[in-house]
Scaffold this motif. Structure first.
Motif, short mmCIF file in Angstrom:
data_model
loop_
_atom_site.label_atom_id
_atom_site.label_comp_id
_atom_site.label_asym_id
_atom_site.label_seq_id
_atom_site.Cartn_x
_atom_site.Cartn_y
_atom_site.Cartn_z
N MET A 177 0.93 -1.22 0.12
CA MET A 177 -0.05 0.10 -0.07
C MET A 177 0.72 1.15 0.18
O MET A 177 1.75 1.36 0.73
CB MET A 177 -0.99 -0.19 1.28
CG MET A 177 -1.77 1.24 1.15
SD MET A 177 -3.09 1.13 2.64
CE MET A 177 -4.38 0.46 1.55
N LYS A 178 0.48 2.21 -0.86
CA LYS A 178 1.50 3.51 -0.88
C LYS A 178 0.80 4.65 -0.02
O LYS A 178 -0.31 4.42 0.61
CB LYS A 178 1.40 3.86 -2.54
CG LYS A 178 1.85 3.18 -3.28
CD LYS A 178 1.62 3.66 -4.85
CE LYS A 178 2.19 2.79 -5.98
NZ LYS A 178 1.84 3.30 -7.12
N ILE A 179 1.71 5.41 0.39
CA ILE A 179 1.54 6.22 1.34
C ILE A 179 0.52 7.36 0.98
O ILE A 179 -0.41 7.69 1.83
CB ILE A 179 2.85 7.30 1.45
CG1 ILE A 179 4.08 6.64 2.11
CG2 ILE A 179 2.47 8.67 2.39
CD1 ILE A 179 3.93 6.42 3.49
N ASP A 180 0.09 7.29 -0.33
CA ASP A 180 -0.91 8.36 -0.89
C ASP A 180 -2.17 7.59 -0.48
O ASP A 180 -3.36 8.25 -0.43
CB ASP A 180 -0.72 8.77 -2.37
CG ASP A 180 0.33 9.79 -2.79
OD1 ASP A 180 0.80 9.72 -3.80
OD2 ASP A 180 0.75 10.40 -1.71
N GLU A 181 -2.20 6.26 -0.80
CA GLU A 181 -3.31 5.60 -0.57
C GLU A 181 -3.84 5.67 0.97
O GLU A 181 -4.88 5.71 1.32
CB GLU A 181 -3.20 4.21 -1.07
CG GLU A 181 -3.22 3.83 -2.58
CD GLU A 181 -2.77 2.58 -2.87
OE1 GLU A 181 -3.35 2.15 -4.03
OE2 GLU A 181 -2.18 2.04 -2.24
N ALA A 193 0.58 -8.72 3.92
CA ALA A 193 1.33 -8.37 5.09
C ALA A 193 0.97 -7.03 5.72
O ALA A 193 1.41 -6.42 6.66
CB ALA A 193 2.88 -8.54 4.88
N VAL A 194 0.26 -6.27 5.14
CA VAL A 194 -0.07 -4.94 5.42
C VAL A 194 -1.18 -4.85 6.31
O VAL A 194 -2.30 -5.39 5.89
CB VAL A 194 -0.39 -4.16 4.37
CG1 VAL A 194 -0.79 -2.47 4.88
CG2 VAL A 194 0.95 -3.76 3.47
N LYS A 195 -1.11 -4.46 7.58
CA LYS A 195 -2.48 -4.39 8.30
C LYS A 195 -2.25 -2.97 8.85
O LYS A 195 -1.35 -2.27 9.38
CB LYS A 195 -2.11 -5.07 9.59
CG LYS A 195 -2.14 -6.59 9.50
CD LYS A 195 -2.04 -7.57 10.60
CE LYS A 195 -2.06 -8.80 10.20
NZ LYS A 195 -2.15 -9.80 11.26
#
Length: 166
Positions: A1-5, A27-29
């Protein structure tokens, strides 16, 4: 996931009535929670006022004197009540995001601006920290700082008034 998102999600949750949001992808929470800060009733000039239930059952609940007719009240799950206070006169600089308000660039530095200071459009007035990123809060107006509506280290919400410029 990108910072902008992530920032778009933070903004969307800030604008919504959600108090908690969780997102998982691989793996992104990501977990976002809104908290409402309690402010004493004596701070009735604050744009948003939160009043806790009275400590003793025999004492009346404290409330601002002569609340505005359009004052909105809502209850949150923690048993706190939020009341909107009358708007201050002048041009309002609002927080563009949820985070922690800092009046100075560091703990030992002087504040960016004080009441009575002249400011130009685009001048940095404060910093709001969100997700370990420091975001400059710039003045949208030229004028004089009439009021600083939050304290250093306070948690601020999206759209919360921070300064009054006259």
């Amino acid at each position: 996931m990108k910072i902008d998102e992530i920032l778009q999600l933070v903004d969307a949750v800030s604008k919504s009535t959600l108090t908690e949001f969780k997102y998982e992808e691989g793996a992104v929470k990501l977990s976002l929670k809104k908290t409402i800060k309690t402010v004493p009733a004596e701070a009735a000039l604050e744009p948003v006022l939160t009043i806790q239930a009275p400590a003793a059952p025999n004492q009346p609940a404290s409330s601002p004197a002569n609340p505005a007719p359009a004052a909105a009240a809502a209850s949150d799950p923690a048993g706190e009540e939020t009341v909107s206070a009358p708007a201050a006169e002048g041009k309002i600089v609002k927080s563009p995001l949820v985070g922690t308000f800092y009046a100075a660039p560091s703990e030992d530095a002087a504040p960016f601006v004080n009441i009575g200071d002249s400011v130009k459009e685009g001048q940095v007035l404060a910093i709001v920290e969100a997700m370990k990123l420091m975001n400059d809060i710039e003045s949208d107006y030229a004028g004089t700082v009439a009021e600083v509506l939050v304290e250093n280290g306070d948690t601020v919400e999206y759209g919360q008034p921070l300064f009054v410029i006259k």
